[in-house]
Design an enzyme around this catalytic site. Structure first.
Site, PDB file in Angstrom:
ATOM      1  N   TYR A 165      -1.772  -0.694  10.642  1.00 52.76           N
ATOM      2  CA  TYR A 165      -1.864  -0.906   9.185  1.00 52.76           C
ATOM      3  C   TYR A 165      -0.578  -0.438   8.506  1.00 52.76           C
ATOM      4  O   TYR A 165      -0.013  -1.141   7.659  1.00 52.76           O
ATOM      5  CB  TYR A 165      -3.071  -0.145   8.637  1.00 52.76           C
ATOM      6  CG  TYR A 165      -3.372  -0.422   7.175  1.00 52.76           C
ATOM      7  CD1 TYR A 165      -4.019  -1.588   6.785  1.00 52.76           C
ATOM      8  CD2 TYR A 165      -3.011   0.488   6.182  1.00 52.76           C
ATOM      9  CE1 TYR A 165      -4.310  -1.840   5.446  1.00 52.76           C
ATOM     10  CE2 TYR A 165      -3.290   0.244   4.852  1.00 52.76           C
ATOM     11  CZ  TYR A 165      -3.939  -0.921   4.483  1.00 52.76           C
ATOM     12  OH  TYR A 165      -4.219  -1.172   3.157  1.00 52.76           O
ATOM     13  N   SER A 179       0.883  -1.174   0.000  1.00 48.75           N
ATOM     14  CA  SER A 179       0.000   0.000   0.000  1.00 48.75           C
ATOM     15  C   SER A 179       0.912   1.213   0.000  1.00 48.75           C
ATOM     16  O   SER A 179       2.088   1.105   0.376  1.00 48.75           O
ATOM     17  CB  SER A 179      -0.860  -0.005   1.270  1.00 48.75           C
ATOM     18  OG  SER A 179      -1.456   1.260   1.484  1.00 48.75           O
TER      19      SER A 179
END
Ligand code: NAD
Length: 245
Positions: A154, A142
């Site tokens: 995350y 990501s």
């Protein structure tokens, strides 16, 4: 345009979003595809879509954070199709929005278990099979793996994915196994809808365009194709320019 005829691909998180779009794209390009997802019905829905389009797939339930499930995903793929050429370690969870529960220990552990350990476990069982005849792995990163815009857990998990992708690529470069990461920005999927409370928009802390899942699928297929045969250890950003701003 069957670039993957005769190839066998394993896609995790194949029941939704980017995983579903990529699995469908591999099948449309001629690959035989194993669809692994923690939600069996979702994987079966993807299988039905592929069948309707004339493709071939196998839907299985697998929690990629568990070693036995990661091993079984590879074993069932080889059992059904005889080999494993491609793996897309895509399954992941957001764990919540940035700022919410950033110091929640249970959230940290689960996000790391799925997003980071799940990728590590995937490679652990995929690479021995690929050492027989070579292969290509794409791990789901990501832009949160390259910047600090996301929630703590995350962001940590995606940085871990990119780090282990580079380490694994270095280790197996001489064995005809290419290992890359894909780094989307904002992608129109159920995960993004949950993170942005139903409004399809870039994640909090970022600005810029929102990709379709098919945009990410196209980049994953290219990374797994012979056209990318000299690319390994690379985190490919597919974000429509978010990081450039
Ligand atoms: P999604 O929620 O639409 O799909 C994720 C799929 O993974 C679901 O089918 C879910 O059941 C499955 N899954 C979750 N935990 C699992 C587990 N432990 N084992 C197996 N399957 C599991 O999400 P998405 O947006 O398609 O995200 C896919 C990947 O892309 C994730 O790793 C995510 O971090 C990454 N990503 C998404 C975006 C975005 O904007 N959507 C941006 C960058 C990266």
């Amino acid at each position: 345009m069957a670039f993957f005829a005769g190839k066998v691909a394993l896609v995790t998180g194949a029941g939704s979003g980017i995983g579903r779009a990529t699995a469908c794209a591999f099948a449309a390009a001629g690959a035989l595809v194993t669809l692994a997802d923690i939600a069996r019905e979702a994987a079966e829905e993807t299988a039905a879509i592929i069948t309707q389009s004339g493709g071939t797939s196998l839907a299985i339930r697998a929690d990629t954070s568990l070693a036995e499930d990661a091993a079984a995903a590879v074993a069932r793929t080889v059992g059904a199709y005889g080999r494993l050429d491609i793996a897309f370690n895509n399954a992941g969870i957001s764990g919540g929005r940035p700022g919410q529960d950033d110091f929640d220990e249970a959230r940290y552990d689960r996000v790391m278990a799925v997003n980071a350990k799940g990728v590590w476990l995937g490679m652990k069982y995929q690479i021995p099979e690929m050492r027989r005849r070579g292969g290509a792995i794409v791990n789901m990163g990501s832009i949160a793996g390259l910047t600090g815009v996301g929630a703590f857990a995350y962001t940590a998990s995606k940085h871990a994915v990119i780090g282990m992708t580079k380490a694994a690529a270095t280790r197996y470069a001489g064995e005809n196994i290419r290992i890359n990461a894909i780094c989307p920005g904002a992608v129109d999927t159920p995960m993004l809808a949950r993170a942005t409370a139903g409004v399809v928009a870039p994640p909090p802390g970022t600005t810029g365009p929102v990709a379709a899942a098919e945009d990410i699928a196209a980049a994953v297929l290219w990374l797994c194709s012979d056209q990318a045969r000299f690319i390994t250890g690379h985190p490919l950003v597919v974000d429509g320019g978010i990081l450039a701003s």
